[in-house]
Design a protein around this motif. Sequence first.
Motif, mmCIF file in Angstrom:
data_model
loop_
_atom_site.group_PDB
_atom_site.id
_atom_site.type_symbol
_atom_site.label_atom_id
_atom_site.label_comp_id
_atom_site.label_asym_id
_atom_site.label_seq_id
_atom_site.Cartn_x
_atom_site.Cartn_y
_atom_site.Cartn_z
ATOM 1 N N ARG A 13 0.835 -1.209 0.000
ATOM 2 C CA ARG A 13 0.000 0.000 0.000
ATOM 3 C C ARG A 13 0.866 1.253 0.000
ATOM 4 N NH1 ARG A 13 -4.818 -1.159 4.490
ATOM 5 N NH2 ARG A 13 -5.342 -3.275 3.776
ATOM 6 N N PHE A 14 1.910 1.221 0.809
ATOM 7 C CA PHE A 14 2.773 2.399 0.928
ATOM 8 C C PHE A 14 3.498 2.686 -0.390
ATOM 9 C CE2 PHE A 14 6.850 4.417 1.853
ATOM 10 C CZ PHE A 14 6.446 5.522 2.584
ATOM 11 N N SER A 15 4.051 1.662 -1.018
ATOM 12 C CA SER A 15 4.810 1.886 -2.251
ATOM 13 C C SER A 15 3.905 2.426 -3.356
ATOM 14 C CB SER A 15 5.497 0.593 -2.705
ATOM 15 O OG SER A 15 4.560 -0.388 -3.097
ATOM 16 N N LYS A 16 2.666 1.946 -3.416
ATOM 17 C CA LYS A 16 1.739 2.441 -4.435
ATOM 18 C C LYS A 16 1.321 3.879 -4.138
ATOM 19 C CE LYS A 16 0.052 -2.148 -5.666
ATOM 20 N NZ LYS A 16 -1.015 -3.162 -5.496
ATOM 21 N N ALA A 17 1.117 4.179 -2.859
ATOM 22 C CA ALA A 17 0.771 5.555 -2.480
ATOM 23 C C ALA A 17 1.937 6.497 -2.741
ATOM 24 C CB ALA A 17 0.364 5.608 -1.006
ATOM 25 N N MET A 18 3.153 6.041 -2.475
ATOM 26 C CA MET A 18 4.347 6.837 -2.746
ATOM 27 C C MET A 18 4.468 7.128 -4.239
ATOM 28 S SD MET A 18 7.316 8.035 -1.350
ATOM 29 C CE MET A 18 8.105 6.990 -0.114
ATOM 30 N N SER A 19 4.220 6.126 -5.062
ATOM 31 C CA SER A 19 4.308 6.308 -6.503
ATOM 32 C C SER A 19 3.274 7.323 -6.988
ATOM 33 C CB SER A 19 4.098 4.973 -7.220
ATOM 34 O OG SER A 19 4.177 5.130 -8.623
ATOM 35 N N ALA A 20 2.050 7.218 -6.486
ATOM 36 C CA ALA A 20 1.001 8.165 -6.883
ATOM 37 C C ALA A 20 1.366 9.585 -6.463
ATOM 38 C CB ALA A 20 -0.330 7.749 -6.268
ATOM 39 N N MET A 21 1.899 9.748 -5.261
ATOM 40 C CA MET A 21 2.304 11.062 -4.777
ATOM 41 C C MET A 21 3.420 11.636 -5.638
ATOM 42 S SD MET A 21 3.865 12.188 -1.039
ATOM 43 C CE MET A 21 5.524 11.570 -1.398
ATOM 44 N N TYR A 22 4.400 10.803 -5.973
ATOM 45 C CA TYR A 22 5.540 11.301 -6.735
ATOM 46 C C TYR A 22 5.131 11.645 -8.171
ATOM 47 C CZ TYR A 22 10.509 11.960 -7.707
ATOM 48 O OH TYR A 22 11.726 12.503 -8.024
#
Length: 455
Positions: A13-22
């Motif tokens: 979940r975190f890696s996908k959220a990080m990707s969306a944010m970036y």
Amino acid sequence: MTTLVSHHEIRDRFSKAMSAMYQAEVPQYETLLDLVAEVNRETLERDPELAARLKAHDELNRLGVERHGAIRVGTPAELTMLRRLFAVMGMYPVGYYDLSEAGVPVHSTAFRPIDDAALARNPFRVFTSLLRLELIESAEMRERATDILAERDIFTPGARELIELSECQGGLTDEQADRFVAESLETFRWHQDATVDLETYEALHAEHRLIADVVCFHGPHINHLTPRTLDIDEAQRRMPAAGMNPKEVIEGPPRRDCPILLRQTSFKALEEPTRFAGERQGTHTARFGEIEQRGVALTAKGRALYDRLLAESRQRTAGLTNEEHQRVLAEAFDDFPDTETELRRQGLAFFEYRPTEAGCEAGPATETEVEQLIEQGLITARPITYEDFLPVSAAGIFQSNLGGNGSEAYTGHANREAFEAALGAPVTDELTLYAERERSSLDAALASLGIPPVR
């Protein structure tokens, strides 16, 4: 009874959220993802054998989500709390990297999952560097940087609370996990406002651009995320047409039939508007888009050969275009075996062993030599993917995006003990992990053939 979400699910979940944010913060990153996906798709279509191999070993599914991030922090307290934050996601410090050897005033580790199931679920990694304030030459600037860092808290109260809760109850519930991801993202978010005035920024910038990047902002904004490509040379070639300015050369080993370790490139860091204390406007250059291509993990013997050949080639490749750089580098690596068979027989790389269907049906084997068993089709050996990083390559990426070369004043100051003290825990040796994985897979494969473990 409280149901807890797995560490692996939280990491996903975190890696996908990080990707969306970036992607929202750096639109060119979305373009980079599209380019890499296109190159990967075409590579698999062109090489059905590679596609079949990746599918057989469950590598295709992780290819689309495989990326790493990189951050830089300023104090031991920040590093310690990051260790606790990443542990919530099943990520642990692996490897010690001394970038001072390349003139960059940091030392680093990589937080990542360490067991096979966790890597298969989501291999997200974060290369994390600690600023070495003791290497700042100016006593005045060193003291000023220390004071500035002491005034900030890069974690939200909510993130701290949920980290402690996870440690107490052994994990987080579904709702807590979502809150943890949202709160933790704030640590990695870009802030347009600096915490210092323009004069302080410029003074720290003059010491080293990386020092200004670490010290002058509210937190360790994620400075890049890195998708994995199957053909980094083609990705590098296409970047300009996609509106990206690639760094001059691809870092790491040359292109090979049997890829080894890690190759990296990036589009150069963006110049971003920044508001300094006193309402003065300026710019800051730090965030960029990186691509990586991963090969087989090398043994200590293989790494020694790699390091020697790379060192011998550095003077010959200095200042060359990427095309010429790669040609000269390939010549320098003529002495490095380029088949899986030779890498395995010479003990240069790590492999995972599995029994074949024929081996399982054949009954107890009379042959015990591993190479003979492979030739008879009773067991297979496949390269173990390198999950870690290369200090020289990391420094090369840093320098190309921060501008200029490293300072010789920083070189030769490796201090793993100080880093582990700041971290609050030892770092795991990456070669030990690969060796254990190879050994356990070989023992299991031999046991399935009725052969005792090799000792």
